[in-house]
Structures are given as structure tokens and as C-alpha cells.
Design a protein around this motif. Structure first.
Motif, PDB file in Angstrom:
ATOM      1  N   ARG A 130      -3.634 -23.268 -13.305  1.00  0.00           N
ATOM      2  CA  ARG A 130      -3.270 -21.596 -12.621  1.00  0.00           C
ATOM      3  C   ARG A 130      -3.033 -20.602 -13.457  1.00  0.00           C
ATOM      4  NH1 ARG A 130      -0.882 -26.063  -9.540  1.00  0.00           N
ATOM      5  NH2 ARG A 130      -1.658 -25.920  -7.142  1.00  0.00           N
ATOM      6  N   TYR A 131      -2.594 -20.894 -14.689  1.00  0.00           N
ATOM      7  CA  TYR A 131      -2.111 -19.787 -15.493  1.00  0.00           C
ATOM      8  C   TYR A 131      -2.596 -20.234 -16.977  1.00  0.00           C
ATOM      9  CZ  TYR A 131       0.537 -15.430 -16.334  1.00  0.00           C
ATOM     10  OH  TYR A 131       1.002 -14.172 -16.383  1.00  0.00           O
ATOM     11  N   PRO A 132      -3.845 -20.300 -17.214  1.00  0.00           N
ATOM     12  CA  PRO A 132      -4.365 -20.634 -18.600  1.00  0.00           C
ATOM     13  C   PRO A 132      -3.913 -19.937 -19.753  1.00  0.00           C
ATOM     14  CG  PRO A 132      -6.025 -19.626 -17.398  1.00  0.00           C
ATOM     15  CD  PRO A 132      -5.027 -19.522 -16.365  1.00  0.00           C
ATOM     16  N   HIS A 133      -3.081 -18.856 -19.658  1.00  0.00           N
ATOM     17  CA  HIS A 133      -2.782 -18.259 -20.883  1.00  0.00           C
ATOM     18  C   HIS A 133      -1.412 -18.650 -21.375  1.00  0.00           C
ATOM     19  CE1 HIS A 133      -6.088 -15.432 -19.579  1.00  0.00           C
ATOM     20  NE2 HIS A 133      -5.462 -15.611 -18.516  1.00  0.00           N
ATOM     21  N   VAL A 134      -0.785 -19.691 -20.925  1.00  0.00           N
ATOM     22  CA  VAL A 134       0.660 -19.468 -21.133  1.00  0.00           C
ATOM     23  C   VAL A 134       0.953 -20.946 -22.197  1.00  0.00           C
ATOM     24  CG1 VAL A 134       1.106 -21.201 -19.119  1.00  0.00           C
ATOM     25  CG2 VAL A 134       2.964 -19.789 -19.917  1.00  0.00           C
ATOM     26  N   ASN A 135       1.818 -20.631 -22.830  1.00  0.00           N
ATOM     27  CA  ASN A 135       2.288 -21.946 -23.757  1.00  0.00           C
ATOM     28  C   ASN A 135       3.148 -22.822 -22.959  1.00  0.00           C
ATOM     29  OD1 ASN A 135       3.379 -23.581 -25.810  1.00  0.00           O
ATOM     30  ND2 ASN A 135       4.048 -21.929 -27.088  1.00  0.00           N
ATOM     31  N   VAL A 136       2.687 -24.032 -22.757  1.00  0.00           N
ATOM     32  CA  VAL A 136       3.601 -24.872 -22.191  1.00  0.00           C
ATOM     33  C   VAL A 136       4.161 -26.139 -23.012  1.00  0.00           C
ATOM     34  CG1 VAL A 136       2.362 -24.488 -19.967  1.00  0.00           C
ATOM     35  CG2 VAL A 136       1.617 -26.510 -21.476  1.00  0.00           C
ATOM     36  N   THR A 248       2.506 -14.745 -10.179  1.00  0.00           N
ATOM     37  CA  THR A 248       3.727 -14.412 -11.043  1.00  0.00           C
ATOM     38  C   THR A 248       4.296 -15.434 -11.564  1.00  0.00           C
ATOM     39  OG1 THR A 248       4.254 -12.708  -9.264  1.00  0.00           O
ATOM     40  CG2 THR A 248       5.862 -13.539 -10.707  1.00  0.00           C
ATOM     41  N   LEU A 249       4.546 -15.298 -12.927  1.00  0.00           N
ATOM     42  CA  LEU A 249       5.344 -16.237 -13.856  1.00  0.00           C
ATOM     43  C   LEU A 249       6.628 -16.018 -14.198  1.00  0.00           C
ATOM     44  CD1 LEU A 249       5.153 -18.883 -15.682  1.00  0.00           C
ATOM     45  CD2 LEU A 249       3.992 -17.356 -17.419  1.00  0.00           C
ATOM     46  N   ARG A 250       7.268 -16.845 -13.756  1.00  0.00           N
ATOM     47  CA  ARG A 250       8.943 -16.436 -14.222  1.00  0.00           C
ATOM     48  C   ARG A 250       9.504 -17.382 -15.283  1.00  0.00           C
ATOM     49  NH1 ARG A 250       8.607 -15.601  -8.711  1.00  0.00           N
ATOM     50  NH2 ARG A 250       9.330 -13.654  -8.078  1.00  0.00           N
ATOM     51  N   VAL A 251       9.856 -17.141 -16.472  1.00  0.00           N
ATOM     52  CA  VAL A 251      10.468 -17.978 -17.400  1.00  0.00           C
ATOM     53  C   VAL A 251      12.052 -17.461 -17.787  1.00  0.00           C
ATOM     54  CG1 VAL A 251      10.238 -18.970 -19.700  1.00  0.00           C
ATOM     55  CG2 VAL A 251       8.283 -17.862 -18.649  1.00  0.00           C
ATOM     56  N   ALA A 304      10.067 -13.363 -27.638  1.00  0.00           N
ATOM     57  CA  ALA A 304       9.839 -14.591 -26.965  1.00  0.00           C
ATOM     58  C   ALA A 304       8.438 -14.838 -26.138  1.00  0.00           C
ATOM     59  CB  ALA A 304      10.934 -14.892 -26.040  1.00  0.00           C
ATOM     60  N   ALA A 305       8.286 -13.331 -25.669  1.00  0.00           N
ATOM     61  CA  ALA A 305       7.040 -13.361 -24.610  1.00  0.00           C
ATOM     62  C   ALA A 305       5.638 -13.681 -25.396  1.00  0.00           C
ATOM     63  CB  ALA A 305       6.968 -12.188 -24.119  1.00  0.00           C
ATOM     64  N   VAL A 306       5.709 -13.033 -26.586  1.00  0.00           N
ATOM     65  CA  VAL A 306       4.177 -13.387 -27.428  1.00  0.00           C
ATOM     66  C   VAL A 306       4.063 -14.875 -27.503  1.00  0.00           C
ATOM     67  CG1 VAL A 306       3.419 -12.838 -29.805  1.00  0.00           C
ATOM     68  CG2 VAL A 306       4.606 -10.982 -28.311  1.00  0.00           C
ATOM     69  N   ASN A 307       5.246 -15.432 -27.905  1.00  0.00           N
ATOM     70  CA  ASN A 307       5.056 -16.952 -28.012  1.00  0.00           C
ATOM     71  C   ASN A 307       4.629 -17.720 -26.759  1.00  0.00           C
ATOM     72  OD1 ASN A 307       5.681 -19.827 -29.372  1.00  0.00           O
ATOM     73  ND2 ASN A 307       7.142 -19.673 -27.575  1.00  0.00           N
ATOM     74  N   ARG A 308       5.192 -17.124 -25.666  1.00  0.00           N
ATOM     75  CA  ARG A 308       5.022 -17.601 -24.359  1.00  0.00           C
ATOM     76  C   ARG A 308       3.562 -17.351 -23.894  1.00  0.00           C
ATOM     77  NH1 ARG A 308       6.791 -21.638 -23.356  1.00  0.00           N
ATOM     78  NH2 ARG A 308       8.705 -21.150 -24.192  1.00  0.00           N
TER      79      ARG A 308
END
Length: 814
Positions: A130-136, A248-251, A304-308
Motif C-alpha cells: 500500500r505504501y511502497p516507499h516506506v522503510n519497514v 496517510t501514514l502515521r509513525v 528520522a523521516a529521511v530514514n523512514r
């Protein structure tokens, strides 16, 4: 530009999304002479720069109901008004990075199911799909809400304004409110000025929708609206090639949220320590303004966002935005009829969730204004929960530093605010502190919640599991059940009702019989016309013409306001006596023995039976001993004037040493009361919970005297109950309950727990909750199998309509 009319049924002050929603919903109910005044342009305060996230799930059932209503409304506004709202359901993902946050979001998912919100726990592969750009890589859990959405904040407000105008409302921009004319407890006219001149509008009602100006406008109106503006930061990237629509993505652990918007990424922050703004007032010319950049303040979030979201490292920043938003002392917004006035309403302080809240808040307030009664329980946001001192500017400045960050902080159970502390203290505060008391804050009061052992760190260590005070509270609980404990209840509200009509007045506002002898204590409720519970109190007759009402600390102002609004022609005075007396509780099987050591008075059943009070000597002082309990044991509440409170405490504490009398905190009180099935106002019983369905019919008067809510009680007796309050005990001793956990009957979710705590005597977590039962007998209700869902796991539970602990209250009365 059109001139304002000379008279209006209601004048709304403020043209952000909230004011526009109130106008829209009032006109929808048929109010035609509605006037909205905006000092500059519509949306020019906070609305225009809001992120426009529209989530469904909130912390309680009714707040979720309002958020869901907002979504549904925004989905239809464009067709109704022709104004594009940009609303779309793109879904949302919340990601956890630790085991504690994992439990939190899974508990939130369980709560969502209880409230009828569609939610799905998803793994790393699902997140990436759903959100291919995120580091999981460090993700521990995630949940997906399919129906969450986003919209264009300014256009949503303009659509609401258009809808209001189409039904006859007058919406005027560049018309500043300059003051208010008052008579007694009502505003009679609103003064205004514009480029065309100045004037006044006589009115029946006024609504404060002034947003971050709400505190200042409230003071002009004569009402307390505690809120303070804080700087709120976000960045918008340059266009990202081939960026598709994303949820929307919340961390939360990184204080960050991500919103895809027109091929760009908006990264917003709720940093732990916020920057309050405009301590000396908001500039007069503020309009569509932004505040100076503070990249140093935002930099930790961005790192932190650049890593995420690694694509941020390759994308330029198009906009760095800093705009003010208003925050309240408890992160809940203000809605309702102001306690100080009888025609001043408030809808302000939306804590960065104004867009998702506006539709529901406007609907609820309009319904309240139209009928004079709340449409359902709004206790979470009712303006009457705010204490007068919370309008203090220094207090608001200090507290607002924390409340912005708390939106994304861990929402641990029992979490205490860290800022703006120590304002209201019991006369016993220092004595309890020296004995290891660990304090929590409630309605500004510092209250001893538990006592640390020698050598133990006297502060909270938060967790979703057993916290560091769990065993301490268990020992305090045991002392109350098996021996004797002493605790401070001075923060509870005390209202003295006095005058020649005191008995008749209380018989009218109370569902119980107050025609009782002097010295009698009556457990009672104040009802609304639907039979819902507006207050849960004890009332003690002090003399032929005077009574003392004891109520929870947070509801004292609300209860005093309720009494005043129903006073009519009754000849009584209503006085808040909370600070005049301390209350020292002595509870447990050996409570009588301890009191006999320090007082010459007779505490026997013959002289001082349960439900009566008497004047006593204690040590070298004087006090009043009320034989009543909220913990389900033999005991007394000792009411003593604040000047003698320290002395009486010292006498009791010293006399109890060789009895091993234990100092106890209020966490103990909560665990004891839930074993006994005692209701907690605001959780288990509210304005929309019928007194009979709450299981409190025993408190209703058996006379023919009329009282508020009587017809609703009689009607419910004829119709039968649709819900019953049931007590639950988990069969597994390990899981913990707090509130809002789903309740399953024969495998299907039917309700949720209204409150929860650990029953140390009974050996498991316990809860209370309403179970649908229309057409069923009590035996049929209890014949089912019950489970409670805890963080996605179902746990078997025993159910009972009678208290699990001492069902006949024999321990209380021996």
C-alpha cells in the motif's frame, strides 16, 4: 458589502471550519436568522493551513461517532453546494516500532471494532503493497483503516458556509466583533465594526467559534475557554515523479505523519516539546499568516523521516511551513453551553483535529442548542469540565508545550501530565509526599495515587503491562480488604445547598428521596428528562435547611451549574465548599477500632449506622464522620476543616502504626470499587445511560414527589430494559483491562467495557459494560458465554449482575 442585521437568533463569532459547520447545522435544523461574523476572511486563522486529515477513530464511542459523521457529511457536501471539497477516502496506516506501541495500536484496533470502525492488522508486506516507499525494517505492527480520508480544509469550510447561506444564514467577512452587552447571565447584544461602520446585533444566543482567539473572546463574553496557540510545523516536498495516491501514514514514535497531496509529500510533526505562540496576544493584522521558520526545531523529525521514507533524501523541499493552532489543557476540544452564562456556547480548541471534528461537532452543538439537551454524552469535550484556574495564561503557556506532542506520544494507561503541575494541593500534600506518595493530577489537583516503598523510585514507569506500582497498589488494596487503610479524598467536590427550600429543591433535581432525618446520607443521581445520569453523588443532610453534595473532582463545576440552571424560584444558595474541608478516609475491617483510638465518640451500628454522619472529636480537633464507602468495606470519610486537617491526619497515622494501618492511594480505590461493581461517573454512567439500565434503580425515590426524569423512569419500567450493566472478571489472571475493550457474547462483538481495573482480591482483571438484552430475562443474559478482546486476543470472562465481591454488602454494615 451587506450590513449586519439588527437582530439575530444566534451570532456566531469566527469563520473557520468550526463556525461554518455550526452555521450550516443550525440552518439545517430550521434556524433562519443565523449571523456569522468573521474579523478577516473565512478560514484565515488556522483552517486554511490545516493538513486536512480525516480519520474515523477517536478515543471514545461518541467522539468516533462524531468523526464518522464528519466523513459522511464531507462526502456529500460537494453535490449539495457545488463547492469542491477534495474529499477522498485514501485510507490510513499507523505503524509501530516498539513492543509497547505495538500493544497500543492493537488495542486501538480492538476498540475500533467495538465502535464499528473497519480496521485491519497488516504485516510488512501489506504495508509495502500500500505504501511502497516506506522503510519497514524495524516495524513491530501496523493497522490499516480503509475508510480514513483527506480533504481540502478551506474548501470544506467554504462549502459549509455556502450551505448555510443557501438556507438563509448571513455570513459577513471583515466584520470584527468589538464587544458584548450583558444582562445577568445572558449576552443581549454583540457589537461590531467594519469598513462600512459599526453597530450592534441583539441576539438570543452567541457561539464562540473564534479558534485561537477563543480564549480572549471568551473573556470578553465572561466565560472561560482555556486554550493556547502553538507553532505547528510541516514541510511539503517538490513534486515526486510518478507518485501515486497513497494512504496517510502515521509513525507516532517518530512524531511524524505523511500525506500525499497532488504528487507531493507533506511531512507533519507533533514534536514532544512544542513552541507556544503569542503569549502577549495574536497580532491584530493576522490573516493567512505563517510564522518564522525554525529548521533547527524541525530537524530531528526530518532526520528520522529521511530514514523512514528514503525518497525524501532525493527530493527537494518546496515549502517549510509553520502555522499556529490552538491546544487545550487535556487535548480534547471545547463544546457546549458555557457554565458562567446561560446563552453563550463554545466550539473551539480543536487540537489539530479540527477538520475531522468540525462536521460532528457542528452537528452535536446545533442539536444541543435546538433542543436544550445534549443529543448524547459529550462529557469528553463539554466545556464545563474545565476548571476556572485553567484559564490562567501562564498555566496555558506551560501546559501547551506538552499537549501538542501528546497527540502522538504513547497513550499509556495512567499517564500523567508532566507540565503545569502542583497548582491545587490538599492540606495533606506534604505529609503524604514525605511518606512516599506518588501523585497524579486530576482537574488540577495533586492526588496521591500510590505509595512507593523505601528505596523504590517514587515515580511512574509506564507500560501497557503491569506498571512499577502494580504490587504497591495490590498491597494497599489488601490492607483495605483485610485490615485498615488511610487515604486522602480531599479533591472530591463539595457543594453546600442551603435555604428554606433546600429539601424541596433537592427532591426536584435528585432522583432520590431527600426528605430524611438530619445526619442521613443519601446516594443519588441527577437525571435529565431522558432518564440519563447527569451526576452521581452522595447528599448528606446537615441540618433542616442545609445539605452537602459530594461529587467527583472533575464534575464539581458541571454539577453546580446543573443545580443553578434548575434552581428556578427555589429559595436556596449553592456554594462550592471543596477547599473548605479536607476528607481523610479510614476504611477496612479495623476502621472502627482505629477511630475508637483517637475519638471518644461512638462508632457502633446503633449510634452511627451505615449511611449516617455525626459530629466527632478527633485528637484535639473537631470533624464530621460520614459512614459511607466507595471501596466496599467498613469505613468512614472524615470531613475536617482545612486548618485542622494536618493535625487529624497525624493523629490517625500515629495511632494506626502498631495496627499496621497503611497509607493508600487512589489507584487502590479504583481496583476496590470495580470488585464491588460500583459505577464510575463519566465512564460507566453518563448523560445517555438510563438509570435503570445502569442498575441503579435502587437509588430512586419511592414517593410520589415529582423530579426531573421521572416520566422517563416510569416509561422505561413499562417498556423494559434494552441494556443491562454487567460486571466481568477475566478467567486468565494475566491480561489487563482499562476501558473500551470489545465485549463478545457467544463469539460476536455486542458491546465494549466502559471501565476496567485489576481485582487484586478476586485475582483477575475486571470490567463493567452494557450488554443488549431487549426481551431477555436476567437468567437468559447470564446463560451466554462471554469474552473480552484484549489487543486482538479473546479472553474468557465470567459475567454477573450482582457484585462479585460481597454481593450483599455485609462487610460494609457490620
Amino acid at each position: 458589502m451587506a450590513m449586519p442585521p439588527k437582530h439575530a437568533r444566534v451570532v456566531i463569532v469566527g469563520g473557520g471550519v468550526i463556525g461554518c459547520s455550526v452555521a450550516y447545522h443550525l440552518t439545517k435544523l430550521g434556524w433562519t436568522d443565523v449571523v456569522l461574523l468573521e474579523r478577516k476572511q473565512l478560514t484565515s486563522g488556522t483552517t486554511w493551513h490545516a493538513a486536512g486529515l480525516i480519520a474515523q477513530l477517536r478515543a471514545t464511542k461518541n467522539m468516533t461517532k462524531l468523526a464518522k459523521y464528519s466523513q459522511e457529511l464531507y462526502g456529500t457536501l460537494e453535490d449539495e453546494t457545488g463547492v469542491a471539497t477534495g474529499f477522498r477516502r485514501n485510507g490510513s496506516i499507523t505503524m509501530a516500532l516498539s513492543q509497547e506501541r505495538r500493544e497500543e495500536i492493537l488495542r486501538q484496533a480492538s476498540m475500533a471494532r467495538a465502535f464499528g470502525v473497519e480496521v485491519e492488522e497488516i504485516g510488512p508486506d501489506d504495508v509495502l503493497a500500500r505504501y511502497p516507499h516506506v522503510n519497514v525494517e524495524d516495524m513491530t505492527a501496523a493497522v490499516y483503516l480503509d475508510k480514513d480520508g483527506q480533504g481540502d480544509p478551506a474548501n470544506i469550510a467554504l462549502a459549509l458556509a455556502r450551505g448555510a447561506k443557501d438556507r438563509g444564514a448571513v455570513v459577513l467577512e471583515r466584520t470584527k466583533v468589538t464587544g458584548f452587552e450583558k444582562q445577568d447571565r445572558r449576552i443581549t447584544a454583540v457589537n461590531w465594526e467594519s469598513a462600512e461602520g459599526e453597530g450592534r446585533i441583539t441576539c438570543d444566543h452567541v457561539v464562540n467559534c473564534a479558534g485561537m482567539w477563543g480564549h480572549e473572546v471568551g473573556r470578553q463574553m465572561g466565560v472561560n475557554v482555556p486554550l493556547h496557540a502553538c507553532e505547528h510545523f510541516y514541510i511539503v516536498t517538490d513534486t515526486v515523479p510518478e507518485l501515486t495516491q497513497l494512504p496517510t501514514l502515521r509513525v507516532p514514535e517518530e512524531c511524524a505523519y505523511y500525506k500525499e497531496d497532488a504528487g507531493k509529500i507533506l511531512l507533519g510533526a507533533f514534536e514532544p516539546m512544542a513552541k507556544p505562540w503569542a503569549m502577549k496576544g495574536i497580532p491584530e493584522d493576522f490573516e493567512f499568516d505563517q510564522l518564522p521558520e525554525d529548521f533547527d526545531h524541525f530537524e530531528p523529525i526530518l532526520e528520522a523521516a529521511v530514514n523512514r521514507l528514503p525518497l525524501l533524501a532525493e527530493t527537494g523541499i518546496h515549502t517549510f511551513f509553520n502555522g499556529p493552532e490552538s491546544f487545550t489543557p487535556d487535548d480534547s476540544y471545547h463544546l457546549g453551553l458555557a457554565p458562567e452564562m446561560d446563552n453563550v456556547w463554545v466550539a473551539a480548541g480543536f487540537n489539530s483535529i479540527g477538520i475531522q471534528s468540525a462536521g460532528g461537532a457542528g452537528m452535536a452543538l446545533a442539536a444541543w442548542m435546538d433542543t436544550g439537551s445534549k443529543p448524547f454524552d459529550l462529557g469528553d469535550v463539554d466545556i464545563s469540565r474545565m476548571q476556572p484556574f485553567q484559564g490562567n495564561k501562564t498555566y496555558l503557556f506551560e501546559r501547551s508545550k506538552e499537549t501538542l506532542g501528546l497527540l502522538f506520544a504513547d497513550h499509556f494507561p495512567y499517564r500523567q501530565k508532566a507540565t503545569a503541575r502542583g497548582i491545587r494541593r490538599s492540606p495533606l500534600h506534604e505529609a503524604l509526599k514525605s511518606e512516599g506518595a506518588v501523585f497524579g493530577e486530576f482537574a488540577g489537583w495533586e492526588r496521591a495515587n500510590w505509595f512507593a516503598d523505601a528505596g523504590q523510585k517514587a515515580e511512574y514507569e509506564y507500560s501497557w503491562k503491569r506498571q512499577n506500582w502494580f504490587d504497591n497498589a495490590a498491597r494497599e488494596h489488601q490492607a483495605i480488604r483485610e485490615n485498615v487503610g488511610i487515604y486522602d479524598m480531599s479533591s472530591f467536590g463539595k457543594l453546600r445547598v442551603e435555604g428554606r427550600d433546600a429539601e424541596a429543591f433537592l427532591n426536584y433535581v435528585s432522583a432520590s428521596n431527600l426528605s430524611v432525618p438530619v445526619g442521613k446520607i443519601v446516594y443519588s443521581q441527577f437525571l435529565n428528562t431522558k432518564g440519563g445520569i447527569e451526576a452521581d453523588v452522595t447528599i448528606t443532610r446537615l441540618s433542616e435547611t442545609a445539605y452537602l453534595i459530594v461529587t467527583p473532582a472533575a464534575t464539581c463545576l458541571a454539577d453546580q451549574t446543573w443545580l443553578r440552571r434548575h434552581q428556578g424560584d427555589f429559595n436556596v444558595t449553592i456554594t462550592d465548599m471543596t477547599a473548605a474541608e479536607a476528607v481523610i478516609c479510614v476504611m477496612g475491617p479495623n476502621a472502627r477500632a482505629l477511630l475508637e483510638r483517637v475519638s471518644p465518640n461512638d462508632f457502633s451500628n446503633a449510634t452511627n449506622p451505615f449511611g449516617t454522619c455525626q459530629e466527632i472529636e478527633i485528637g484535639m480537633g473537631l470533624a464530621r464522620a460520614h459512614r459511607v464507602t466507595y471501596v466496599g468495606e467498613l469505613g468512614w470519610e472524615i470531613y475536617v476543616s482545612t486548618d485542622m486537617a494536618a493535625h487529624v491526619f497525624e493523629v490517625l497515622h500515629e495511632a494506626g502504626r502498631d495496627m499496621d494501618a497503611k497509607l493508600c492511594g487512589l489507584h487502590m480505590m479504583d481496583s476496590c470499587r470495580i470488585e464491588k461493581g460500583f459505577r464510575h461517573f463519566g465512564h460507566d454512567i453518563t448523560s445517555e445511560d438510563h438509570i435503570l439500565e445502569a442498575g441503579l434503580g435502587f437509588a430512586i425515590k419511592k414517593t410520589d414527589v415529582d423530579y426531573i426524569g421521572r416520566s422517563a423512569v416510569e416509561q422505561k419500567r413499562e417498556e423494559g430494559l434494552r441494556m443491562r450493566m454487567v460486571q466481568f472478571l477475566l478467567t486468565d489472571p494475566e491480561p489487563l483491562l482499562y476501558h473500551a475493550e470489545p465485549l463478545l457474547r457467544d463469539g460476536e462483538i455486542v458491546s465494549y467495557l466502559t471501565s476496567g481495573a485489576y481485582g487484586h482480591t478476586l485475582g483477575g482483571a475486571m470490567g463493567l459494560g452494557y450488554v443488549p438484552c431487549e426481551g431477555e430475562s436476567a437468567a437468559e443474559l447470564l446463560a451466554s458465554s462471554y469474552e473480552v478482546e484484549v489487543a486482538g486476543q479473546r479472553v474468557a470472562a465470567r459475567a454477573s449482575l450482582k457484585p462479585f465481591y460481597d454481593p450483599k454488602s455485609e462487610r460494609v454494615k457490620f
